[in-house]
Write a protein that holds these residues in place. Structure first.
Motif, PDB file in Angstrom:
ATOM      1  N   VAL B  67       0.818  -1.051   0.065  1.00 17.24           N
ATOM      2  CA  VAL B  67      -0.137  -0.081  -0.045  1.00 17.24           C
ATOM      3  C   VAL B  67       0.888   1.321  -0.045  1.00 17.24           C
ATOM      4  N   GLU B  68       2.073   1.002   0.605  1.00 23.07           N
ATOM      5  CA  GLU B  68       2.959   2.287   0.634  1.00 23.07           C
ATOM      6  C   GLU B  68       3.213   2.775  -0.776  1.00 23.07           C
ATOM      7  N   GLU B 104      -1.931  -3.823   9.525  1.00 23.28           N
ATOM      8  CA  GLU B 104      -1.274  -2.493   9.341  1.00 23.28           C
ATOM      9  C   GLU B 104      -1.598  -1.961   8.077  1.00 23.28           C
ATOM     10  N   ARG B 105      -1.312  -2.998   6.930  1.00 26.04           N
ATOM     11  CA  ARG B 105      -1.694  -2.401   5.516  1.00 26.04           C
ATOM     12  C   ARG B 105      -3.127  -1.982   5.295  1.00 26.04           C
ATOM     13  N   LYS B 107      -5.285  -0.796   7.509  1.00 25.74           N
ATOM     14  CA  LYS B 107      -5.371   0.410   7.954  1.00 25.74           C
ATOM     15  C   LYS B 107      -5.083   1.587   6.994  1.00 25.74           C
ATOM     16  N   LYS B 108      -3.742   1.578   6.796  1.00 19.72           N
ATOM     17  CA  LYS B 108      -3.077   2.297   5.571  1.00 19.72           C
ATOM     18  C   LYS B 108      -3.858   2.606   4.606  1.00 19.72           C
ATOM     19  N   GLU B 111      -6.691   4.582   5.051  1.00 18.86           N
ATOM     20  CA  GLU B 111      -6.267   5.993   5.299  1.00 18.86           C
ATOM     21  C   GLU B 111      -6.086   6.765   3.783  1.00 18.86           C
ATOM     22  N   ILE B 112      -5.439   5.920   2.778  1.00 19.42           N
ATOM     23  CA  ILE B 112      -5.150   6.241   1.424  1.00 19.42           C
ATOM     24  C   ILE B 112      -6.446   6.777   0.830  1.00 19.42           C
ATOM     25  N   GLN B 115      -7.719   9.639   1.896  1.00 20.88           N
ATOM     26  CA  GLN B 115      -6.902  10.760   1.424  1.00 20.88           C
ATOM     27  C   GLN B 115      -7.121  11.232  -0.079  1.00 20.88           C
TER      28      GLN B 115
END
Lengths: 311, 311
Positions: B67-68, B104-105, B107-108, B111-112, B115
């Protein structure tokens, strides 16, 4: 359906509705045009609109689509920039008009489709529900060039909730439709298909069909009698010889306003504009006789007459 | 699914495949873009393409979608004129990679999506098939703003032929999807729905699920063992902790050529390029362990190894 078909010409669909949706997906680009009957089944218009269709409407009379008008409609439509892809006709006991396309017109319709290089979608959910015992040949059975896609369904002769129907047509077109279907739902529920298959194999449909035909015929007769007795003298309709519906015209009435008044009195119908792509048909309404009992049908006609009087 | 849902947030679909098709119908205009995982489920690409989608592909590792990388992919995509409508992720035991998106991913990822104002389609056909007993929270359960459409199905835990699945999400979006579904097939077979309902109500699914999980876990272990024993030392794969698949990379090999050789030897797989919108993934292949018996799995691995050697 009037001729032997090969498995490659056939596809099981999740209701005839899906056959329509998939055919549109394969044949239409955004903004392409379908010739529909005026009036026609609103669910078909919904499926077609979802696939980006525009419409040309061809008028009908008591023998169904007035095919003699089609050449002029097609030629004017093409002049106006319409890319016409197919003609949609509900051939037997049409929804909503109850009309059945005459054999002569079926032949002529196929000739016109040939002449103008168009596909015919011959939708036939009500064909088995003839209350006179008469059955006309399908256009599909007359077709030599893979120009007709014929759709039939178990919805009206077994139960709509099974969602098992079929389309038959040109094998190459059916293959394209099957490819799109793989993208939409892979296949029609094999559980539902197996149940329908067993039901038919054990002879239950053959036993059930005459019963349901007699059952509906009685209700249709009750509605005819009740309408003749209670509705205003200027009401226009043709007694259907099969299917589910009466298509009433009361010249000058606003069926949307009448609907509100009728619902107050505890009776409902579908308003005319729902059956036209351009929402004309203001003084028409469709009634259905399959669910209510004969005494309820008479009571409904009385209430409808009272609503008309009050309007 | 990790949170209480209202009936208005839920729709029964004819397989998850249909959920995907309908979501695309509602969200996409021709040429709009979906961000998909590389690799991803080819049936999803098929549904998306039928609805006119373009694609941006986001790479994955053993913890699923990286996801990063997404912000850069989204920003560059938008610069290049992509109208990105949603992100498609198979979150558990992905098809084909077998990877599960880390908590973790998840959640991220949400968020993305917030955003960049995107929808997430969280596809979860394999979530119930965990062979370690571990279950991660759904992204749907973390979502406060109606941004996640979650799909699950009876296809992998009961039988695919039932064609009964469901999607949950924002009630307004679900209503739009239901409207489109009325145009495509009116509703999912109520016969099939009733059977699934009774099966669940009587407790059969609760009894069946641990058995099928144990059954598949044994086969997965057999495939892992057979691959470790027979495949070349440079074969790269992560042992899946659930689902149906192994996703093998043999650096430098042409999986299409290998496929022809393997079929000669009586073993088959799905070639890597099928899982990428741009048909990359040439040296990957997907194998499935659910149907074959453990001894057949070992024999298959031997034949695959022989095919690799001959190539």
């Amino acid at each position: 359906m009037g001729r032997v078909t090969d498995p490659s010409e056939m596809l099981i669909t999740t209701g005839s509705q899906e056959g329509m949706d998939l055919l549109c997906s394969v044949l239409l680009n955004d903004g392409d045009t379908i010739i529909v009957e005026g009036p026609t089944y609103p669910g078909a218009l919904h499926a077609m609109r979802n696939r980006g269709a525009r419409f040309l409407t061809a008028p009908c009379d008591k023998d169904g689509l007035i095919v003699e008008n089609l050449p002029a409609i097609i030629e004017q439509g093409r002049k106006d920039g319409h890319k016409i892809k197919f003609i949609y006709s509900i051939v037997n006991f049409q929804n909503p008009s109850g009309a059945t396309l005459s054999t002569e017109r079926r032949k002529k319709l196929l000739e016109i489709a040939e002449q103008y290089d168009l596909i015919i979608f011959e939708d036939d959910p009500y064909g088995h529900l003839s209350y006179t015992g008469e059955h006309k040949p399908t256009i599909f059975s007359m077709d030599k060039n893979g120009r007709v896609v014929y759709a039939c369904s178990f919805s009206k002769i077994l139960a709509p909730g099974t969602r098992v129907a079929w389309i038959v047509g040109d094998a190459t077109l059916m293959r394209k439709i099957a490819m799109v279907k793989q993208g939409t739902n892979l296949c029609t529920s094999v559980v539902a298909q197996a149940l329908v298959y067993e039901y038919c194999r054990l002879g239950h449909l053959d036993g059930f069909l005459p019963k349901i035909v007699a059952h509906y015929a009685k209700k249709s007769a009750a509605m005819d009698e009740a309408f003749k007795k209670h509705l205003p003298a200027n009401t226009i309709y043709h007694t259907p010889e099969g299917g589910f519906f009466y298509w009433l015209q009361i010249p000058g009435i606003d069926s949307n306003a009448l609907f509100m008044k009728a619902v107050e009195k505890g009776v409902a119908f579908v308003t005319g504009p729902a059956f036209y792509p351009d929402a004309t048909g203001k003084d028409f309404m469709r009634t259905c006789f399959t669910f209510a009992q004969p005494n309820e049908i008479e009571e409904g006609a009385k209430r409808l007459a009272a609503a008309i009087k009050e309007l």
